[in-house]
Design an enzyme around this catalytic site. Structure first.
Site, PDB file in Angstrom:
ATOM      1  NE  ARG A  89      -3.459  -0.168   2.733  1.00 30.75           N
ATOM      2  CZ  ARG A  89      -4.068   0.132   3.888  1.00 30.75           C
ATOM      3  NH1 ARG A  89      -3.899  -0.785   5.105  1.00 30.75           N
ATOM      4  NH2 ARG A  89      -4.634   1.371   4.099  1.00 30.75           N
ATOM      5  CB  CYS A 148      -1.685   3.654   9.897  1.00 34.25           C
ATOM      6  SG  CYS A 148      -2.799   4.341  11.011  1.00 34.25           S
TER       7      CYS A 148
END
Length: 189
Positions: A89, A148
């Site tokens: 990601r 995050c």
């Protein structure tokens, strides 16, 4: 005492939130509920009757960075931005799990996937944690902003750093959910 199912995914966020509002004496159950049961301890169900207590919350705003803070840090430095998302990601190799978010990461950020810091629902030993941070280029003697996808697993990074005695650590609570939803911010892939 806070706990989760046993993967150390969400209990750190509860730990951090309680501390951010002034509750200094907070612990995380190592191994979570799964570890508790595996150790043969009893689990109760049904209503819980505890005496009432008083708690006066005092929010420490200094523990959180906002988008404008992170944009400035990304551009000018002053702290390390550490992204706890999975490497694929972070590196824009896969779509984000939330529809509509762009791929990539905040410019000049470093990647430390949260699950690399955990084994069997507990933080890895201190020597391993130090080695992981060092290999990722994260300097423990410099300020750190954890990020995050949504502000949850970044706190696993904060927990690991706190366990190592690192104190100058803050949370970018908006994380990629905020940054990656905008087309007017710089993104690295």
């Amino acid at each position: 005492m806070v706990y989760d199912e046993g993967n150390l995914f969400s209990a750190p966020r509860a730990w951090w939130m309680l501390r951010a509002f002034g509750c200094a004496n907070v612990s995380i159950l190592a191994g979570g509920l799964q570890g508790w049961k595996a150790a043969g301890f009893d689990v109760a169900s049904g209503p819980v009757n505890l005496p009432e207590g008083e708690f006066e919350a005092h929010y420490d705003q200094g523990l959180v960075k906002r988008l404008t803070d992170v944009l400035l840090i990304s551009h000018e430095g002053g702290a390390q931005i550490v992204d706890a998302r999975a490497a694929n990601r972070f590196n824009a190799e896969v779509d984000e799990p939330r529809p509509g978010l762009l791929r990539g990461h905040i410019p000049n950020s470093l990647n430390m996937p949260w699950n690399n810091l955990v084994a069997n629902g507990e933080l890895k030993p201190a020597a391993e944690l130090r080695d992981l941070f060092e290999k990722a280029g994260i300097k423990l003697d410099q300020p750190i902003v954890a990020s995050c996808g949504s502000g949850v697993t970044a706190v696993v990074v904060i927990l690991a750093l706190t366990s190592l005695g690192v104190r100058d650590v803050t949370l970018y609570d908006g994380s990629w959910g905020e940054w990656g939803s905008r087309d007017d911010l710089p993104i690295e892939k």
